[in-house]
Design a protein around this motif. Structure first.
Motif, PDB file in Angstrom:
ATOM      1  N   ASP A   1       3.671 -18.070   1.360  1.00 32.14           N
ATOM      2  CA  ASP A   1       4.594 -18.816   0.505  1.00 32.14           C
ATOM      3  C   ASP A   1       5.982 -18.166   0.474  1.00 32.14           C
ATOM      4  O   ASP A   1       6.900 -18.693  -0.143  1.00 32.14           O
ATOM      5  CB  ASP A   1       4.038 -18.940  -0.911  1.00 32.14           C
ATOM      6  CG  ASP A   1       3.841 -17.589  -1.588  1.00 32.14           C
ATOM      7  OD1 ASP A   1       3.585 -16.583  -0.888  1.00 32.14           O
ATOM      8  OD2 ASP A   1       3.932 -17.534  -2.827  1.00 32.14           O
ATOM      9  N   GLN A   2       6.129 -17.046   1.162  1.00 30.20           N
ATOM     10  CA  GLN A   2       7.397 -16.322   1.185  1.00 30.20           C
ATOM     11  C   GLN A   2       8.045 -16.321   2.568  1.00 30.20           C
ATOM     12  O   GLN A   2       8.952 -15.539   2.833  1.00 30.20           O
ATOM     13  CB  GLN A   2       7.175 -14.883   0.715  1.00 30.20           C
ATOM     14  CG  GLN A   2       6.659 -14.792  -0.699  1.00 30.20           C
ATOM     15  CD  GLN A   2       6.256 -13.377  -1.075  1.00 30.20           C
ATOM     16  OE1 GLN A   2       6.616 -12.410  -0.423  1.00 30.20           O
ATOM     17  NE2 GLN A   2       5.497 -13.261  -2.155  1.00 30.20           N
ATOM     18  N   CYS A   3       7.574 -17.180   3.448  1.00 33.25           N
ATOM     19  CA  CYS A   3       8.143 -17.248   4.798  1.00 33.25           C
ATOM     20  C   CYS A   3       9.612 -17.663   4.739  1.00 33.25           C
ATOM     21  O   CYS A   3       9.975 -18.560   3.967  1.00 33.25           O
ATOM     22  CB  CYS A   3       7.393 -18.272   5.659  1.00 33.25           C
ATOM     23  SG  CYS A   3       5.760 -17.755   6.198  1.00 33.25           S
ATOM     24  N   SER A   4      10.392 -17.030   5.581  1.00 35.07           N
ATOM     25  CA  SER A   4      11.779 -17.481   5.754  1.00 35.07           C
ATOM     26  C   SER A   4      11.735 -18.811   6.495  1.00 35.07           C
ATOM     27  O   SER A   4      10.687 -19.198   7.039  1.00 35.07           O
ATOM     28  CB  SER A   4      12.564 -16.455   6.575  1.00 35.07           C
ATOM     29  OG  SER A   4      12.072 -16.425   7.913  1.00 35.07           O
ATOM     30  N   ALA A   5      12.858 -19.497   6.557  1.00 39.67           N
ATOM     31  CA  ALA A   5      12.911 -20.770   7.283  1.00 39.67           C
ATOM     32  C   ALA A   5      12.524 -20.558   8.744  1.00 39.67           C
ATOM     33  O   ALA A   5      11.795 -21.379   9.327  1.00 39.67           O
ATOM     34  CB  ALA A   5      14.307 -21.384   7.171  1.00 39.67           C
ATOM     35  N   GLU A   6      12.966 -19.464   9.334  1.00 40.48           N
ATOM     36  CA  GLU A   6      12.640 -19.155  10.735  1.00 40.48           C
ATOM     37  C   GLU A   6      11.145 -18.883  10.902  1.00 40.48           C
ATOM     38  O   GLU A   6      10.513 -19.365  11.844  1.00 40.48           O
ATOM     39  CB  GLU A   6      13.462 -17.947  11.192  1.00 40.48           C
ATOM     40  CG  GLU A   6      13.219 -17.552  12.635  1.00 40.48           C
ATOM     41  CD  GLU A   6      14.084 -16.352  13.019  1.00 40.48           C
ATOM     42  OE1 GLU A   6      13.521 -15.241  13.123  1.00 40.48           O
ATOM     43  OE2 GLU A   6      15.297 -16.544  13.215  1.00 40.48           O
ATOM     44  N   GLU A   7      10.563 -18.108   9.983  1.00 43.32           N
ATOM     45  CA  GLU A   7       9.129 -17.816  10.047  1.00 43.32           C
ATOM     46  C   GLU A   7       8.303 -19.079   9.853  1.00 43.32           C
ATOM     47  O   GLU A   7       7.306 -19.298  10.551  1.00 43.32           O
ATOM     48  CB  GLU A   7       8.751 -16.782   8.987  1.00 43.32           C
ATOM     49  CG  GLU A   7       9.313 -15.412   9.238  1.00 43.32           C
ATOM     50  CD  GLU A   7       9.230 -14.490   8.029  1.00 43.32           C
ATOM     51  OE1 GLU A   7       9.362 -13.273   8.236  1.00 43.32           O
ATOM     52  OE2 GLU A   7       9.025 -14.983   6.893  1.00 43.32           O
ATOM     53  N   LEU A   8       8.721 -19.904   8.915  1.00 36.70           N
ATOM     54  CA  LEU A   8       8.012 -21.153   8.662  1.00 36.70           C
ATOM     55  C   LEU A   8       8.062 -22.059   9.891  1.00 36.70           C
ATOM     56  O   LEU A   8       7.048 -22.650  10.275  1.00 36.70           O
ATOM     57  CB  LEU A   8       8.616 -21.850   7.445  1.00 36.70           C
ATOM     58  CG  LEU A   8       7.806 -22.982   6.835  1.00 36.70           C
ATOM     59  CD1 LEU A   8       6.405 -22.545   6.461  1.00 36.70           C
ATOM     60  CD2 LEU A   8       8.524 -23.520   5.600  1.00 36.70           C
ATOM     61  N   ALA A   9       9.214 -22.134  10.539  1.00 41.56           N
ATOM     62  CA  ALA A   9       9.343 -22.941  11.759  1.00 41.56           C
ATOM     63  C   ALA A   9       8.434 -22.387  12.855  1.00 41.56           C
ATOM     64  O   ALA A   9       7.762 -23.159  13.556  1.00 41.56           O
ATOM     65  CB  ALA A   9      10.793 -22.969  12.224  1.00 41.56           C
ATOM     66  N   ARG A  10       8.377 -21.065  12.990  1.00 42.12           N
ATOM     67  CA  ARG A  10       7.508 -20.447  14.004  1.00 42.12           C
ATOM     68  C   ARG A  10       6.047 -20.766  13.709  1.00 42.12           C
ATOM     69  O   ARG A  10       5.294 -21.172  14.605  1.00 42.12           O
ATOM     70  CB  ARG A  10       7.717 -18.933  14.027  1.00 42.12           C
ATOM     71  CG  ARG A  10       6.784 -18.218  14.987  1.00 42.12           C
ATOM     72  CD  ARG A  10       6.947 -16.704  14.948  1.00 42.12           C
ATOM     73  NE  ARG A  10       5.991 -16.076  15.832  1.00 42.12           N
ATOM     74  CZ  ARG A  10       5.467 -14.879  15.611  1.00 42.12           C
ATOM     75  NH1 ARG A  10       5.841 -14.162  14.561  1.00 42.12           N
ATOM     76  NH2 ARG A  10       4.579 -14.380  16.448  1.00 42.12           N
TER      77      ARG A  10
END
Length: 171
Positions: free
Chosen positions: A97-106
């Motif tokens: 739930d703390q992913c950055s936008a880049e991590e979430l996209a990955r």
């Protein structure tokens, strides 16, 4: 919240037993329903083993249904707030739930690649893992064959079930 003990589970009628254990295997109350006949349980290990025996004896279609009942990690269910309580806590515990936008996209890209390759969602017992370890695991498992991944998902589901049983029974 009512305390659940092995004794109360072993003494419960089928409906009560299934109701208390319905969330141990994601959206699959058929597993505790079939394990009920193995009562009484001398230990959490015995209860877990009985439920895994039910899973092992299930048809491939039932097993696939169980795998497909699992949400994608940080996927649309998480975004919509429709995860089960257990899944929400597990994903939060891994920091998903703390992913950055880049991590979430990955992670979403990896989820899509995995589902396209295997026909079911990536499943891993996230307890004790970081979001980085989880993403690395998806990447590594993408190189495997479908039969191996099918078995791995079922093994991971068994681990998830044990974590959930331990939490329910305060082990």
């Amino acid at each position: 919240m009512t305390t659940t003990t092995l004794e109360t589970l072993s003494a419960a009628d089928r409906d009560g037993f299934v109701a208390r254990l319905a969330d141990i295997f994601e959206h699959s109350p058929w597993i505790p329903e079939r394990a009920w006949a193995a009562r009484p349980f001398a230990s959490v290990d015995a209860l877990h083993a009985a439920m895994l025996a039910v899973l092992d004896a299930a048809s491939d279609e039932e097993k696939l249904g169980l795998i497909r009942a699992h949400p994608e990690l940080a996927g649309k269910e998480a975004a919509a707030g429709t995860l089960t309580t257990a899944s929400t806590g597990e994903q939060r515990g891994a920091g998903l739930d703390q992913c950055s936008a880049e991590e979430l996209a990955r992670l979403r890209r990896l989820n899509a690649q995995y589902r396209e390759r295997f026909g079911f969602p990536f499943v891993i017992a996230v307890k004790g893992l970081s979001r980085y370890q989880i993403m690395d695991a998806v990447e590594a498992r993408l190189a495997r064959d479908r039969a191996g991944e099918f078995r791995t998902c079922l093994t991971e589901i068994g681990k998830i079930a044990r974590f959930r049983l331990d939490a329910l029974l305060a082990v």
